[in-house]
Each structure stands twice: as structure tokens, then as C-alpha cells.
Design a protein around this motif. Structure first.
Motif, short mmCIF file in Angstrom:
data_model
loop_
_atom_site.label_atom_id
_atom_site.label_comp_id
_atom_site.label_asym_id
_atom_site.label_seq_id
_atom_site.Cartn_x
_atom_site.Cartn_y
_atom_site.Cartn_z
N LEU A 1 37.70 15.90 -78.19
CA LEU A 1 37.22 14.79 -77.38
C LEU A 1 38.35 13.82 -77.06
O LEU A 1 38.48 13.33 -75.93
N LEU A 2 39.17 13.52 -78.06
CA LEU A 2 40.27 12.58 -77.84
C LEU A 2 41.27 13.13 -76.84
O LEU A 2 41.77 12.40 -75.97
N ASN A 3 41.59 14.40 -76.94
CA ASN A 3 42.52 15.01 -75.99
C ASN A 3 41.95 14.99 -74.57
O ASN A 3 42.68 14.71 -73.61
N TYR A 4 40.67 15.29 -74.44
CA TYR A 4 40.04 15.25 -73.12
C TYR A 4 40.12 13.84 -72.54
O TYR A 4 40.46 13.65 -71.37
N TRP A 5 39.79 12.87 -73.37
CA TRP A 5 39.78 11.48 -72.90
C TRP A 5 41.17 11.05 -72.41
O TRP A 5 41.29 10.46 -71.33
N GLY B 1 28.63 5.03 -84.07
CA GLY B 1 28.19 6.21 -84.80
C GLY B 1 27.05 6.81 -84.02
O GLY B 1 26.10 6.10 -83.66
N GLY B 2 27.12 8.09 -83.71
CA GLY B 2 26.11 8.62 -82.81
C GLY B 2 25.70 10.05 -83.10
O GLY B 2 25.97 10.61 -84.17
N ILE B 3 25.04 10.62 -82.12
CA ILE B 3 24.54 11.99 -82.22
C ILE B 3 25.72 12.97 -82.21
O ILE B 3 26.62 12.86 -81.38
N ASP B 4 25.70 13.89 -83.14
CA ASP B 4 26.75 14.90 -83.20
C ASP B 4 26.77 15.67 -81.87
O ASP B 4 25.72 16.00 -81.31
N CYS B 5 27.96 15.92 -81.36
CA CYS B 5 28.06 16.61 -80.07
C CYS B 5 29.33 17.43 -80.02
O CYS B 5 30.24 17.26 -80.84
N ASP B 6 29.40 18.33 -79.04
CA ASP B 6 30.60 19.14 -78.88
C ASP B 6 31.48 18.53 -77.79
O ASP B 6 31.21 17.43 -77.29
N ALA C 1 24.49 17.63 -77.17
CA ALA C 1 23.99 17.26 -78.49
C ALA C 1 23.86 18.50 -79.37
O ALA C 1 23.50 19.59 -78.89
N LEU C 2 24.16 18.34 -80.66
CA LEU C 2 24.14 19.47 -81.59
C LEU C 2 23.03 19.32 -82.62
O LEU C 2 22.66 18.20 -83.00
N ASP C 3 22.54 20.47 -83.10
CA ASP C 3 21.54 20.45 -84.16
C ASP C 3 22.25 20.56 -85.52
O ASP C 3 23.48 20.53 -85.60
N ALA C 4 21.47 20.71 -86.57
CA ALA C 4 22.04 20.72 -87.92
C ALA C 4 22.95 21.91 -88.17
O ALA C 4 23.79 21.88 -89.07
N GLU C 5 22.80 22.98 -87.38
CA GLU C 5 23.66 24.16 -87.53
C GLU C 5 24.83 24.13 -86.56
O GLU C 5 25.51 25.14 -86.37
N LYS C 6 25.06 22.99 -85.93
CA LYS C 6 26.16 22.81 -84.97
C LYS C 6 25.96 23.62 -83.69
O LYS C 6 26.93 23.92 -82.99
N PHE D 1 22.27 16.04 -73.44
CA PHE D 1 23.65 15.55 -73.41
C PHE D 1 23.67 14.10 -73.89
O PHE D 1 22.69 13.36 -73.72
N VAL D 2 24.79 13.69 -74.47
CA VAL D 2 24.92 12.32 -74.96
C VAL D 2 26.25 11.75 -74.50
O VAL D 2 27.23 12.48 -74.29
N ALA D 3 26.30 10.42 -74.36
CA ALA D 3 27.53 9.77 -73.91
C ALA D 3 27.54 8.32 -74.39
O ALA D 3 26.52 7.77 -74.79
N GLY D 4 28.73 7.71 -74.33
CA GLY D 4 28.87 6.31 -74.74
C GLY D 4 28.61 6.14 -76.23
O GLY D 4 28.92 7.02 -77.04
N ASN D 5 28.03 5.02 -76.60
CA ASN D 5 27.79 4.75 -78.02
C ASN D 5 26.64 5.55 -78.60
O ASN D 5 26.34 5.42 -79.79
N THR D 6 25.98 6.36 -77.78
CA THR D 6 24.95 7.26 -78.31
C THR D 6 25.56 8.55 -78.82
O THR D 6 24.94 9.27 -79.60
N MET D 7 26.78 8.86 -78.42
CA MET D 7 27.43 10.10 -78.83
C MET D 7 28.26 9.89 -80.09
O MET D 7 28.68 8.77 -80.40
N GLY D 8 28.51 10.96 -80.80
CA GLY D 8 29.40 10.92 -81.94
C GLY D 8 30.77 11.46 -81.59
O GLY D 8 31.08 11.76 -80.44
N GLY D 9 31.62 11.57 -82.62
CA GLY D 9 32.90 12.23 -82.45
C GLY D 9 34.05 11.38 -81.98
O GLY D 9 35.18 11.86 -81.90
N ARG D 10 33.81 10.10 -81.63
CA ARG D 10 34.88 9.28 -81.06
C ARG D 10 35.58 8.42 -82.10
O ARG D 10 36.80 8.44 -82.23
#
Length: 587
Positions: free
Chosen positions: A162-166, A524-529, A534-539, A546-555
């Protein structure tokens, strides 16, 4: 004057810096503006008890009420059905960008926002490789420098993809975002806009000081942040209007309630309007959740980040009932649909900024006992982390009359002040001096902060101690020890670099109280790729979600690093656009 404000006329520096506690108290009429009490922790922001699971035994088995899905919506109560390809829930920065990108892709898209207008706050953007940077000749670090530094300070927890994409896309995304409205580009941080009431872009800390080398800093601040002024609204509304011109629909005072699933796939959302009517939105390609963070939901905040409940929360976007809109609506809807929150620890955005004249410059800092407690030469977030652990969550910055000649060697970071403007040049530099993060100081502004009580002068160290009610003998001993280290040229107590270790021995002396910083958001947000799915418990991706902004995780995790000031806004823009594009493509 171009001081950034966060609604209700409250300046960002006043809220985050020395006046945060008073600022929060002054905004007491706003829901969510005070640290959580024990009684509030027992009840969620939606009024439900923080119950629903085990109340004794292993505390890790406790299930808060918000994790329990609500009863399914009664279809007989649906008053309107809307058929679209993509539905965007939440029209803050990420949501507006998702809406426009989906519309530009040619699909039928609708955006729902529970507030009366698009939600936005300050307008700082930390981006890389935009036309602005090229035009102004701003040298920026390589991608790997930024990614590696961010991963280092956040314990290798974020998603590096995510950081590289950004970093690769934030510059072109900024050009796309601000290209919707006419604006003036200032060529340096000392320029003055032709008309300060009309849209303009202010390049902060530009040019970079000759003696500031971010590669040699323990806490580097990479150059390139720009500030959209006089506020962020012109770019937000310009992007919304561009989305509408491309065929998008936007509805306000409409709140997303539950996601609709057919099998494993998310296919729409139930929403309610301001009159309580239930709307069904069928979205055959996907739903984008971009409803902001969770910091105004006491139950969620307490469950996911109990350490953050110690901070006062301020959020200026309100719904029709006068409540902050950042209640974690999207997080809960995603969880009920099978997605999961990312692993923590989550990152409170709580950076201190200090006064406009001195900022967070690394002068001596002491606590209420008159004791030094940290290496002061750190970033704004790291400084607040140390202050929060002191008695009362407050501290005091101390320096002497030689401050003007010392500014030039201070770090050119977010919240730092590095330029002194003599009286004969104050008129020429008025805009820069009055801008809260430009890093310019003057005698006139310095005196105004003395008059306001933000900076307190004294003829002796004892005078300073008396002014802020800390033990005089302890403060005198601390200053003597600090001077000893400064003259020796080596900080054997806290390891601050010698080039910013100045003795305090030339009266008058000055002391600046730093109050308890408020929290802007809890990240802190929803786990995502890396595709914002959005990802489930098994990734595995939850199809159609889809999630974005402060609703998404990983940032951001652990801390919000100001290594790239304005990174949060920039990522919301880039990942909102990416989520809208991928939803429109049915990925």
C-alpha cells in the motif's frame, strides 16, 4: 492571515499544541470532545451498553455489543429502491475521490453521506512527484527511502505494498484532485497569494533549508507537503461537482445501516434518510466504505485502543443530530458482513505543535516536577507520546533570549520554526509569519504570544518556575545540568545531538506550557489487500466490498508518523480513487 481551522474557528495549532486542553474544554458543546469517563466507557456512542459477551473470567473472551449484527432489515419497510453499479458510503475525502473515479469509469454510481455536506478538515497533503513538485523543483527522496523509514517507525506493521502504491501515485492523484478548480500556486512558503480568500496552494517548508538534510536526521521530515487554502473545501466540492458532471449521484443526510449480501458477495446497502425512511441500494459491482474513523464511538475506541481514551476527541463534521459522523459505521457494517479489523496496535493522531513562534523546536523540555524527561529532538507525534506519560500529561519548553539566532539550525519539520524575520521585513513576510506551519517567526508575533500568555517571560529561572507553579529548586538544578551538557557538547542524559543543545543563560528567559494534545483521529481499520478489497479472517477478499480512507487498514499502526506530513489526507485521496476504480471494474 491563513491559520488553518477545524470548524468553530478553532486553530489546528491551538488544538494540538499548547492549548489543546483548553480548546477541548471550550468546545464542550461538541459530542466526543472530552476524554472518556468510566460511565461513558460503559455505553457506546450509539447508546448501547458495552455488553453482549462474557462479563467475567478471561477478558479476551468479552464481546462488545457492536460486534453483534443487528436484526435483518424488514424489506416491507423499504420505501425506495435504487439500482446502481457502485455505491460509496461516506463522502469525506476518500469517498468523494471514489465517487468521481467510479463515475469517470462510466458506471452508474451513488454516494451516501450521513452529514449535510462532504466532510473535510485541514488541507495538508504529503505527496510525491506531482506537477507542483516538478514545477517548483522540489527534491524528494526515493520511494524506498520513504517506505523503509515509515515501516521502521511503525514496527514493520503496515502493508508495504500500500505504501509503495501511494508514493508512486500520490503526485498524479493530487494533480487530478486539485485540477477540478482554478487555484493559484505559490512558488515558495514566503510568497503571498494574490487573493487569500480565493483557492491557492501553499508549498510548506519550500525551499528546504540548506543546512537541513533529512538523511542525517534521527526523525526526518521529508519535503513536499502542500497546503490547500484558504481551506480544503474548494478541492472537495470541485471533485464532487466533477463526479456529478460525470453522472454520479450524491445524497446527504443519508446513513448507511447494513450491507446486503447474496451468498458471499456484498451486493448493496440499506440506508436511512433524515426522516427515518429505509432505502435499499442495489450495487451489482460493489460497495465502497469510506465512513471515517472510530474515535467518536466510545465503545469501539475503548475496545480497540483503550490508551486513546485518555485524549480529548475533536471532529468537526456533524450529522443532522449534531453528533460527530466518525462513529465507525463502515467498520461495523464490514464486520457484520464477514470482514475483520486489522491487527493493532492502532495509531492515535495526537501530535503537538507548540507556539507559532517557537513550535516544537528541541529546546529544553521539563515536566511538572521541573525534571527533564526526554530527548527533545523528535517529531511532533513522538514528542506528544513522551509528554502524555508525564504527570498531568503536560510539559514546559524553556529557552533564552538567543532564540532568534538558534532557529536556523532547528529541524525543518512539521511544527518546527526555522526562520527569524527582522522588523523591517515583517510586512514582506506577513503571510508566512501568520501561517501556522510555515516556520517563520518575528518580534511582533512573538510579543503577541507573550500578550496571549502562550509564551511566558522571566528575568530568572525562578521567575519561570513561579509562573507555572513548578518547584523552583528542581528547575534551577535541571537548567544547570542542561547547561553543563551544552557546554560539554554531549548530551549524556538523553542523547540529543550537540548542534541543538543550547545553554540557557542569557536573560530574559522564556517558558511555554504544552497542554495535553487532542486526538484528531484514531487510525485503525478493516483489514484489506493492496486493491482496497476488504478481507475476512482467512485473509480472503469479501467479494464486492472495498474500503478506503480511515475505514481501511494497512496504512498506519502504533503511531501516526509525521515523517511525511499530510500523509493521511494524501492516502485517503489515493486509496479512495483506487477503491472507486476497482469497484467500478468489479474486481
Amino acid at each position: 492571515m491563513t491559520k488553518s481551522t477545524n470548524g468553530k474557528g478553532l486553530s489546528r495549532r491551538a488544538f494540538l499544541g499548547l492549548g489543546a486542553t483548553a480548546a477541548v474544554a471550550g468546545a464542550a458543546g461538541l459530542a466526543g470532545c472530552a476524554p472518556a469517563t468510566k460511565e461513558e466507557i460503559a455505553s457506546s456512542a450509539d447508546g448501547g451498553a458495552a455488553a453482549g459477551g462474557a462479563t467475567s473470567g478471561n477478558p479476551t473472551e468479552f464481546t462488545p455489543s457492536f460486534l453483534n449484527p443487528p436484526e435483518p432489515v424488514d424489506e416491507s419497510k423499504v420505501t425506495e429502491t435504487i439500482d446502481v453499479d457502485v455505491c460509496v458510503v461516506g463522502l469525506g475525502l476518500a469517498g468523494v475521490c471514489a465517487l468521481r473515479e467510479a463515475a469517470d469509469a462510466g458506471v452508474k454510481v451513488i454516494g451516501l453521506e450521513k452529514g449535510p455536506d462532504v466532510g473535510y478538515r485541514s488541507g495538508e497533503f504529503g505527496t510525491f512527484g506531482s506537477e507542483i513538485h516538478k514545477q517548483l523543483g522540489i527534491e524528494q527522496p526515493e520511494t524506498q527511502e520513504v517506505v523503509n523509514e515509515l515501516m521502521r517507525v511503525m514496527g514493520n506493521r503496515p502493508n508495504a505494498q500500500l505504501l509503495n502504491y501511494w508514493i508512486a501515485n500520490s503526485g498524479p492523484d493530487l494533480d487530478w484532485y486539485i485540477g477540478t478548480a482554478e487555484h493559484e500556486l505559490l512558488t515558495s512558503d514566503r510568497d503571498t497569494p494574490t487573493d487569500p480568500e480565493k483557492p491557492y496552494v501553499f508549498p510548506e517548508r519550500c525551499p528546504v533549508n540548506e543546512n537541513y538534510n533529512w538523511r542525517e536526521e534521527n526523525y526526518p521530515c521529508f519535503p513536499g507537503m502542500v497546503h490547500l487554502l484558504p481551506d480544503h473545501g474548494w478541492a472537495m466540492h470541485g471533485t464532487l461537482e466533477a463526479a456529478q458532471a460525470a453522472g454520479a449521484e450524491a445524497r446527504f443526510n443519508v446513513k448507511g445501516e447494513q450491507l446486503i449480501k447474496e451468498g458471499d458477495r456484498v451486493t448493496g446497502v440499506y440506508a436511512s434518510d433524515e426522516d427515518g425512511n429505509i432505502i435499499r441500494v442495489n450495487a451489482k459491482l460493489g460497495v465502497v466504505l469510506s465512513t471515517g474513523d472510530i474515535s467518536s464511538n466510545t465503545e469501539m475506541l475503548t475496545y480497540y485502543a483503550p490508551q486513546a481514551t485518555k485524549y480529548g476527541v475533536f471532529f468537526s463534521s456533524m450529522d443532522k443530530e449534531g453528533k460527530p459522523v466518525n462513529q465507525g459505521d463502515g467498520h461495523r457494517m464490514a464486520i457484520w458482513a464477514g470482514a475483520v479489523m486489522e491487527d493493532g496496535p492502532y495509531a492515535p493522531m495526537t501530535h503537538s505543535l507548540g507556539t507559532n513562534s517557537i513550535g516544537i523546536n528541541p529546546y529544553l523540555m521539563v515536566n511538572q516536577d521541573g525534571q527533564r524527561f526526554a530527548n527533545e529532538d523528535v517529531g511532533a507525534q513522538e514528542l506528544q507520546n513522551a509528554i502524555k506519560r508525564q504527570k498531568g500529561g503536560v510539559s514546559y519548553q524553556i529557552f533564552d533570549s538567543k532564540w532568534k539566532e538558534q532557529l536556523s539550525v532547528m529541524p525543518q519539520c512539521f511544527g518546527g520554526v526555522t526562520h527569524y524575520i527582522p522588523p523591517e521585513q515583517e510586512a514582506e513576510y506577513e503571510h508566512a509569519i501568520n501561517h501556522f506551519a510555515a516556520g517563520y517567526a518575528s518580534d511582533t508575533y512573538f510579543q503577541s504570544e507573550i500578550d496571549a500568555g502562550s509564551i511566558i517571560p522571566g528575568d530568572t529561572i525562578e521567575d519561570l518556575a513561579k509562573a507555572v507553579d513548578i518547584p523552583a529548586d528542581a528547575l534551577v538544578a535541571t537548567v544547570e545540568r542542561y547547561n553543563e551538557l551544552a557546554h560539554a557538547g554531549k548530551d549524556t542524559d538523553f542523547s540529543k545531538v550537540s548542534t541543538r543543545l543550547f545553554p540557557i543563560e542569557n536573560p530574559p528567559y522564556y517558558i511555554v506550557p504544552f497542554g495535553d494534545s487532542g486526538m484528531l483521529v484514531l487510525i485503525g481499520g478493516i483489514d484489506c489487500d493492496a486493491e482496497c478489497r476488504a478481507l475476512d479472517a482467512e485473509k480472503n477478499p469479501v467479494p464486492g466490498l472495498f474500503v478506503a480512507g480511515n475505514t481501511m487498514g494497512g496504512r498506519f499502526l502504533v503511531d501516526y508518523p509525521v515523517t511525511v506530513a499530510g500523509a493521511s489526507h494524501s492516502m485517503a485521496m489515493s486509496f479512495g480513487r483506487l477503491a472507486g476504480r476497482n469497484a467500478a471494474a468489479g474486481k
